[in-house]
Design an enzyme around this catalytic site. Structure first.
Site, PDB file in Angstrom:
ATOM      1  N   LYS A 134       0.853  -1.190   0.000  1.00  0.00           N
ATOM      2  CA  LYS A 134       0.000   0.000   0.000  1.00  0.00           C
ATOM      3  C   LYS A 134       0.888   1.239   0.000  1.00  0.00           C
ATOM      4  O   LYS A 134       1.803   1.343   0.805  1.00  0.00           O
ATOM      5  CB  LYS A 134      -0.887   0.018   1.244  1.00  0.00           C
ATOM      6  CG  LYS A 134      -2.025  -0.971   1.181  1.00  0.00           C
ATOM      7  CD  LYS A 134      -2.977  -0.808   2.349  1.00  0.00           C
ATOM      8  CE  LYS A 134      -4.066  -1.860   2.323  1.00  0.00           C
ATOM      9  NZ  LYS A 134      -5.062  -1.675   1.249  1.00  0.00           N
ATOM     10  N   ARG A 150     -10.476 -11.449   0.282  1.00  0.00           N
ATOM     11  CA  ARG A 150     -11.344 -12.382  -0.449  1.00  0.00           C
ATOM     12  C   ARG A 150     -10.718 -13.773  -0.556  1.00  0.00           C
ATOM     13  O   ARG A 150     -11.417 -14.767  -0.682  1.00  0.00           O
ATOM     14  CB  ARG A 150     -11.695 -11.808  -1.823  1.00  0.00           C
ATOM     15  CG  ARG A 150     -10.530 -11.627  -2.748  1.00  0.00           C
ATOM     16  CD  ARG A 150     -10.829 -10.656  -3.862  1.00  0.00           C
ATOM     17  NE  ARG A 150     -10.981  -9.289  -3.360  1.00  0.00           N
ATOM     18  CZ  ARG A 150     -11.342  -8.247  -4.105  1.00  0.00           C
ATOM     19  NH1 ARG A 150     -11.578  -8.408  -5.386  1.00  0.00           N
ATOM     20  NH2 ARG A 150     -11.456  -7.059  -3.576  1.00  0.00           N
TER      21      ARG A 150
HETATM   22  N1  BES Z   1      -8.269  -4.069   3.648  1.00  0.00           N
HETATM   23  C1  BES Z   1      -8.416  -3.520   2.368  1.00  0.00           C
HETATM   24  C2  BES Z   1      -9.689  -2.713   2.182  1.00  0.00           C
HETATM   25  C3  BES Z   1      -9.843  -1.470   3.026  1.00  0.00           C
HETATM   26  C4  BES Z   1      -9.616  -0.229   2.458  1.00  0.00           C
HETATM   27  C5  BES Z   1     -10.289  -1.529   4.308  1.00  0.00           C
HETATM   28  C6  BES Z   1      -9.798   0.910   3.195  1.00  0.00           C
HETATM   29  C7  BES Z   1     -10.476  -0.377   5.051  1.00  0.00           C
HETATM   30  C8  BES Z   1     -10.244   0.845   4.486  1.00  0.00           C
HETATM   31  C9  BES Z   1      -8.414  -4.617   1.300  1.00  0.00           C
HETATM   32  O1  BES Z   1      -7.678  -5.746   1.608  1.00  0.00           O
HETATM   33  C10 BES Z   1      -7.836  -4.024   0.049  1.00  0.00           C
HETATM   34  O2  BES Z   1      -6.705  -3.655   0.093  1.00  0.00           O
HETATM   35  N2  BES Z   1      -8.646  -3.959  -0.999  1.00  0.00           N
HETATM   36  C11 BES Z   1      -8.220  -3.426  -2.245  1.00  0.00           C
HETATM   37  C12 BES Z   1      -8.740  -4.331  -3.341  1.00  0.00           C
HETATM   38  C13 BES Z   1      -8.128  -4.078  -4.683  1.00  0.00           C
HETATM   39  C14 BES Z   1      -6.670  -4.502  -4.687  1.00  0.00           C
HETATM   40  C15 BES Z   1      -8.898  -4.846  -5.704  1.00  0.00           C
HETATM   41  C16 BES Z   1      -8.807  -2.011  -2.393  1.00  0.00           C
HETATM   42  O3  BES Z   1      -9.901  -1.759  -1.880  1.00  0.00           O
HETATM   43  O4  BES Z   1      -8.138  -1.176  -2.963  1.00  0.00           O
HETATM   44 ZN    ZN Z   2      -5.625  -5.549   1.066  1.00  0.00          ZN
END
Ligand code: BES
Ligand code: ZN
Ligand code: ZN
Length: 464
Positions: free
Chosen positions: A244, A318
């Protein structure tokens, strides 16, 4: 320390709270400047009394009572009162219960890392008029549920170095022991042996190994008919090799909110003696970076046999959930699966932090969840699962792809992907990424871990 509840006259040292309806010609003692607009407050120091406005009579909503209860509690704490008495004027049983619910939810702060002087002064007791003593049983229940809400907040807000998969296992074991729940924990080696490869892959680089925590509560005399509660328990989500970038990584200790909330629902259900058979499956892992990290682009075989093209290691939730759903659905044959996860940032774009996103293959159960949301004011809104969305999950090099081709409809994609692993079992996915942790406090929800979903889940269980 748990707050006390009583039905008595106000104590001489406590704060007396009076709710005032706007334009109600509210008599004496109310200063002229106070109109009773919703959530307006005024402290009358001579009488140890706090006036709280409810707004215009025809416009009062149930949730206003929770919010007034919360405002009264925070004001009392700031004014250094130790107890709060809600005065009789115009109260009903229902409004007293709501006032207490809001008051208890506001009677909390995550202050374990604060020095003594700055700690939040909790209110030690709440009292109501004697005429409301018929509320006692319901209030005891509200008190129990509030303890479970605090548990979620503590777990979600605390450090990811402390709340690890191992810590969640410890907490689950403690709860299991307290309430005599059955508990079984599948450790990393067993996950691999049983073929939960998506799950094991995500947790591979964790400092604490991944594990699947399974808890059972049997509150229904009739065996069979199990309800499966699944929670995402990523105790820190760095994104993995798709690390991230930017600010958001600092909040990713909250990525276990789904698991914490399901654990808290089990705790509350056992305490309340809910007449249901529940199984909770908490998918716990750390999504970290080292040479053992799982890699973008690799195809992984899931528990049920479906293969998945892992296109982004930040879509880890997921993956752990897919194996958990397939495994637990097969093992327990539930009548419905309710699953909570902080799955996508996209749900924030769609719904913000006022409401969670739902994706479901079952109109019947998603309707029940919606109703539970309206009653508890833990709001949910369903997004569609049209065939076109399901088709988008088709992979090129494997059965399924883990993320969509574009960044659009990310929340639905996540839900559609998960639904593939539920098969014909009614499945309700709740994306709590926007509601589980707040950037700013609301009346009865603190900043950081909010505890969203505990009351919602219990209300849902009571309906089905
Ligand atoms: N844990 C995150 C989602 C999240 C984002 C939770 C903001 C709380 C606040 C999840 O694992 C993630 O990183 N999702 C990605 C998915 C993408 C790579 C398809 C996202 O939401 O960007
Ligand atoms: Zn994630
Ligand atoms: Zn995540």
């Amino acid at each position: 320390m748990q707050a006390k509840i009583s039905f008595s006259d106000p104590s001489s040292t406590g704060l007396i709270v009076k709710l005032v309806v706007q334009d109600s010609g509210h008599g004496h003692k109310v200063p002229k400047s106070f109109t009773g607009k919703k959530f307006e407050t005024s402290f009358l120091a001579d009488h140890n009394t706090l006036l709280v406005g409810l707004g215009k009579e025809q416009e009062i909503k149930d949730d206003y009572y929770r919010r007034c209860g919360a405002r009264a509690t925070k004001a009392a704490s700031a004014l250094k009162f130790d107890s709060v008495h809600f005065a009789a004027d115009g109260l009903t049983e229902q409004s007293c219960n709501l006032l207490l619910e809001g008051a208890l939810m506001a009677n909390y702060a995550f202050d374990k890392y604060r020095s003594k002087e700055e700690k939040f002064q909790r209110i030690g007791s709440f009292s109501f008029p004697k005429s409301m003593s018929s509320c006692r049983d319901q209030m005891e229940k509200i008190l129990k549920v509030s303890q479970s809400i605090y548990l979620v907040r503590d777990l979600v807000t605390d450090n990811s170095d402390y709340v690890t998969p191992r810590h969640l296992e410890d907490v689950a074991k403690k709860i299991a022991k307290q309430h005599r729940l059955k508990i079984r924990v599948l450790q990393e080696a067993q996950l691999k042996k049983l073929g939960l490869n998506l799950f094991a892959s995500v947790g591979r680089a964790g400092n604490t190994p991944p594990r699947l925590i399974l808890l059972e509560y049997n509150g229904n005399a009739r065996p069979g008919e199990k309800i499966l509660l699944i929670g995402k328990g990523i105790t820190f989500d760095s994104g993995g090799l798709n690390i991230k970038v930017g600010e958001s990584i600092k909040d990713m200790r909250m990525d276990m909110a789904g698991a914490a909330t399901m654990l808290a629902i089990m705790n509350a259900a056992a305490q309340l003696g809910l007449k249901k058979n529940l199984v909770a499956a908490l998918a716990c892992a750390e999504n970290l970076v080292d040479s053992r990290s799982y890699r973008p682009g690799d195809v992984i075989k899931s528990y049920g046999g479906l293969t998945v093209e892992n296109l982004n290691t930040d879509a880890e939730g997921r993956l752990v959930l897919a194996d958990t759903i397939a495994f637990a659905a097969k093992k327990y044959n539930p009548k419905v699966i309710l699953e909570y996860s902080t799955l996508t940032g996209a749900v924030l774009g769609a719904l913000g932090s006022h409401c969670a996103g739902v994706v479901s293959n079952s109109p019947e159960y998603s309707k029940k969840l919606f109703e539970a949301g309206m009653e508890t004011h833990e709001l949910v809104w369903e997004l569609p699962l049209f065939e076109e969305y399901l088709d988008e999950t088709k992979g090129e090099r494997a059965d399924l792809r883990s993320i969509g081709k574009t960044r659009s409809n990310g929340t639905i994609f996540g839900g559609a992907f998960l639904s593939k692993f539920a098969g014909a079992t009614p499945f309700v996915h709740v994306d709590i990424a926007g509601t589980a942790m707040l950037d700013e406090a609301k009346d009865y929800m603190p900043k950081d871990g909010s505890g969203f979903g505990v009351r919602l889940g219990i209300a849902f269980l009571e309906k089905i």
